[in-house]
Design a protein around this motif. Structure first.
Motif, mmCIF file in Angstrom:
data_model
loop_
_atom_site.group_PDB
_atom_site.id
_atom_site.type_symbol
_atom_site.label_atom_id
_atom_site.label_comp_id
_atom_site.label_asym_id
_atom_site.label_seq_id
_atom_site.Cartn_x
_atom_site.Cartn_y
_atom_site.Cartn_z
ATOM 1 N N ASP A 135 0.789 -1.235 0.000
ATOM 2 C CA ASP A 135 0.000 0.000 0.000
ATOM 3 C C ASP A 135 0.819 1.282 0.000
ATOM 4 O OD1 ASP A 135 -2.413 -1.507 0.176
ATOM 5 O OD2 ASP A 135 -1.995 -1.823 2.312
ATOM 6 N N GLY A 136 2.121 1.165 0.197
ATOM 7 C CA GLY A 136 2.935 2.380 0.266
ATOM 8 C C GLY A 136 2.720 3.114 1.582
ATOM 9 N N LEU A 137 3.018 4.387 1.583
ATOM 10 C CA LEU A 137 2.863 5.199 2.788
ATOM 11 C C LEU A 137 1.401 5.542 3.045
ATOM 12 C CD1 LEU A 137 5.875 7.616 2.222
ATOM 13 C CD2 LEU A 137 5.665 5.980 4.097
ATOM 14 N N THR A 138 1.060 5.722 4.297
ATOM 15 C CA THR A 138 -0.305 6.114 4.652
ATOM 16 C C THR A 138 -0.525 7.594 4.335
ATOM 17 O OG1 THR A 138 0.343 6.734 6.908
ATOM 18 C CG2 THR A 138 -0.362 4.441 6.540
ATOM 19 N N ASP A 139 -1.779 7.963 4.285
ATOM 20 C CA ASP A 139 -2.122 9.375 4.061
ATOM 21 C C ASP A 139 -1.579 10.262 5.178
ATOM 22 O OD1 ASP A 139 -3.446 8.759 1.733
ATOM 23 O OD2 ASP A 139 -5.432 8.682 2.665
ATOM 24 N N THR A 140 -1.417 9.705 6.356
ATOM 25 C CA THR A 140 -0.884 10.481 7.479
ATOM 26 C C THR A 140 0.501 11.014 7.156
ATOM 27 O OG1 THR A 140 -2.118 9.114 9.057
ATOM 28 C CG2 THR A 140 -0.296 10.417 9.943
ATOM 29 N N VAL A 141 1.340 10.170 6.570
ATOM 30 C CA VAL A 141 2.688 10.603 6.183
ATOM 31 C C VAL A 141 2.632 11.508 4.959
ATOM 32 C CG1 VAL A 141 4.951 9.855 5.373
ATOM 33 C CG2 VAL A 141 3.775 8.556 7.151
ATOM 34 N N ILE A 142 1.852 11.117 3.964
ATOM 35 C CA ILE A 142 1.755 11.914 2.732
ATOM 36 C C ILE A 142 1.304 13.334 3.048
ATOM 37 C CG2 ILE A 142 0.551 12.151 0.530
ATOM 38 C CD1 ILE A 142 2.615 9.900 0.563
ATOM 39 N N ASP A 143 0.311 13.472 3.918
ATOM 40 C CA ASP A 143 -0.210 14.801 4.257
ATOM 41 C C ASP A 143 0.771 15.611 5.101
ATOM 42 O OD1 ASP A 143 -2.512 14.134 2.908
ATOM 43 O OD2 ASP A 143 -3.657 13.605 4.705
ATOM 44 N N ALA A 144 1.581 14.919 5.906
ATOM 45 C CA ALA A 144 2.510 15.616 6.802
ATOM 46 C C ALA A 144 3.853 15.924 6.147
ATOM 47 C CB ALA A 144 2.744 14.785 8.061
ATOM 48 N N ALA A 145 4.122 15.316 4.999
ATOM 49 C CA ALA A 145 5.435 15.433 4.374
ATOM 50 C C ALA A 145 5.741 16.863 3.930
ATOM 51 C CB ALA A 145 5.535 14.491 3.185
ATOM 52 N N ASP A 146 6.987 17.239 4.105
ATOM 53 C CA ASP A 146 7.460 18.536 3.609
ATOM 54 C C ASP A 146 7.830 18.451 2.136
ATOM 55 O OD1 ASP A 146 7.495 19.917 6.237
ATOM 56 O OD2 ASP A 146 9.046 18.442 6.710
ATOM 57 N N GLU A 147 8.316 17.278 1.731
ATOM 58 C CA GLU A 147 8.703 17.051 0.333
ATOM 59 C C GLU A 147 8.477 15.584 -0.013
ATOM 60 O OE1 GLU A 147 12.344 18.587 -1.272
ATOM 61 O OE2 GLU A 147 12.477 20.149 0.252
ATOM 62 N N TYR A 148 8.603 15.305 -1.323
ATOM 63 C CA TYR A 148 8.418 13.941 -1.827
ATOM 64 C C TYR A 148 9.581 13.626 -2.757
ATOM 65 C CZ TYR A 148 3.806 15.331 -0.233
ATOM 66 O OH TYR A 148 2.779 15.815 0.526
ATOM 67 N N ILE A 149 9.928 12.354 -2.830
ATOM 68 C CA ILE A 149 11.060 11.962 -3.665
ATOM 69 C C ILE A 149 10.764 10.617 -4.319
ATOM 70 C CG2 ILE A 149 12.274 10.773 -1.783
ATOM 71 C CD1 ILE A 149 14.907 11.798 -2.933
ATOM 72 N N TYR A 150 11.270 10.447 -5.547
ATOM 73 C CA TYR A 150 11.122 9.147 -6.191
ATOM 74 C C TYR A 150 12.330 8.854 -7.064
ATOM 75 C CZ TYR A 150 9.879 11.279 -10.725
ATOM 76 O OH TYR A 150 9.897 11.981 -11.909
ATOM 77 N N ILE A 151 12.517 7.581 -7.356
ATOM 78 C CA ILE A 151 13.600 7.131 -8.221
ATOM 79 C C ILE A 151 13.016 6.842 -9.593
ATOM 80 C CG2 ILE A 151 15.342 5.340 -8.594
ATOM 81 C CD1 ILE A 151 15.279 4.887 -5.525
ATOM 82 N N PRO A 152 13.439 7.547 -10.633
ATOM 83 C CA PRO A 152 12.896 7.295 -11.971
ATOM 84 C C PRO A 152 13.212 5.871 -12.450
ATOM 85 C CG PRO A 152 14.111 9.372 -11.903
ATOM 86 C CD PRO A 152 14.409 8.646 -10.628
ATOM 87 N N THR A 153 12.260 5.237 -13.093
ATOM 88 C CA THR A 153 12.471 3.922 -13.694
ATOM 89 C C THR A 153 12.143 4.012 -15.181
ATOM 90 O OG1 THR A 153 10.206 3.260 -13.121
ATOM 91 C CG2 THR A 153 11.957 2.670 -11.562
ATOM 92 N N PHE A 154 12.727 3.105 -15.960
ATOM 93 C CA PHE A 154 12.590 3.199 -17.412
ATOM 94 C C PHE A 154 12.177 1.875 -18.051
ATOM 95 C CE2 PHE A 154 15.754 6.159 -15.824
ATOM 96 C CZ PHE A 154 15.232 7.369 -16.258
ATOM 97 N N GLY A 155 11.720 0.959 -17.235
ATOM 98 C CA GLY A 155 11.276 -0.328 -17.751
ATOM 99 C C GLY A 155 9.791 -0.510 -17.528
ATOM 100 N N PHE A 156 9.326 -1.737 -17.688
ATOM 101 C CA PHE A 156 7.915 -2.040 -17.463
ATOM 102 C C PHE A 156 7.570 -1.989 -15.975
ATOM 103 C CE2 PHE A 156 8.881 -4.122 -21.519
ATOM 104 C CZ PHE A 156 7.904 -3.539 -22.318
ATOM 105 N N THR A 157 8.562 -2.274 -15.137
ATOM 106 C CA THR A 157 8.357 -2.204 -13.693
ATOM 107 C C THR A 157 8.436 -0.754 -13.242
ATOM 108 O OG1 THR A 157 9.348 -4.383 -13.394
ATOM 109 C CG2 THR A 157 9.227 -2.957 -11.451
ATOM 110 N N GLN A 158 7.378 -0.279 -12.619
ATOM 111 C CA GLN A 158 7.298 1.137 -12.244
ATOM 112 C C GLN A 158 7.636 1.385 -10.775
ATOM 113 O OE1 GLN A 158 6.611 3.746 -14.546
ATOM 114 N NE2 GLN A 158 7.104 1.979 -15.844
ATOM 115 N N SER A 159 7.798 0.328 -9.998
ATOM 116 C CA SER A 159 8.118 0.525 -8.586
ATOM 117 C C SER A 159 9.210 -0.442 -8.177
ATOM 118 C CB SER A 159 6.878 0.318 -7.712
ATOM 119 O OG SER A 159 6.395 -1.008 -7.827
ATOM 120 N N LEU A 160 9.947 -0.065 -7.142
ATOM 121 C CA LEU A 160 11.048 -0.870 -6.651
ATOM 122 C C LEU A 160 10.723 -1.410 -5.263
ATOM 123 C CD1 LEU A 160 13.965 1.542 -7.603
ATOM 124 C CD2 LEU A 160 13.374 -0.587 -8.761
#
Length: 221
Positions: A135-160
């Motif tokens: 499920d990833g992070l809860t809304d509690t963290v998403i709403d409280a976050a100061d910033e967001y970060i992700y690692i770009p992917t370039f294949g069929f798999t979109q998450s690590l």
């Protein structure tokens, strides 16, 4: 007093281990830290802990609101000897504690307006939050976050996998820290506290040795 005790206890370590303590402490940081929110698979939590140790991140914050489980010692492969694990019974408790300590809350997520890793600016104490595999992070963290970060992917798999994601982020960001002019290293007080933790976890007869030290010093005073 604490330094004197440490000097005494270190005589029970091999010269190589004594030197390794110094080398590792010099590269340790609390400027960057990691929080793991209710990750169900123990091997992922343990693998993140191993990455923290490997890249010099001292603290791991584990939120066990839904899945209160012990860290898998076998998979951690000794990392529990070297890292400081802080446990929380709720996400709100963890967020409050980390914000009070001055950390910027950064949510790792590919599903939100976020900075690519290459564009992320690390210029203040930061905690990276990682969520559960499903499920990833809860809304509690998403709403409280100061910033967001992700690692770009370039294949069929979109998450690590969380452990892979943590290793990539920690390797890149700790490398940046060491090349920066930021005050990222441990202060003298933290060094003493962490060395005490390591001695306690690595000396089999730690309590007996401390008692012997106290006896010798009391009798000579």
């Amino acid at each position: 007093m604490k330094q004197s005790l440490h000097n005494y206890l270190e005589t029970y370590l091999t010269p190589r281990r004594q030197e390794l303590f110094k080398e590792v402490l010099a590269q340790r940081t609390r400027f960057l830290t990691v929080a793991i929110e209710d990750v169900g698979h123990l091997h992922n939590t343990s693998a993140v802990m191993r990455s923290c140790d490997a890249f010099g991140v001292q603290d791991v914050h584990v939120i066990e609101e839904l899945k209160g489980k012990r860290i898998d010692r076998e998979i951690a492969m000794g990392a529990q000897k070297w890292t400081t694990v802080n446990r929380y019974s709720s996400t709100k408790e963890a967020l409050s504690s980390l914000k009070d300590k001055g950390y910027k809350i950064v949510a790792t997520t590919p599903h939100h307006t976020a900075h690519k890793l290459e564009d992320f600016v690390l210029d203040q104490p930061t905690v990276l939050f990682f969520g559960s595999e499903k499920d990833g992070l809860t809304d509690t963290v998403i709403d409280a976050a100061d910033e967001y970060i992700y690692i770009p992917t370039f294949g069929f798999t979109q998450s690590l996998n969380i452990s892979v994601c943590a290793a990539i982020l920690l390797q890149e960001l700790t490398q940046r820290l060491r090349k920066s002019n930021l005050d990222w290293q441990l202060n003298a007080s933290d060094c003493l506290d962490i060395k005490e933790l390591w001695l306690k976890r690595n000396l089999k007869d730690y309590d007996k040795l401390v008692a012997r030290y106290d006896l010798e010093n009391n009798s000579s005073s």
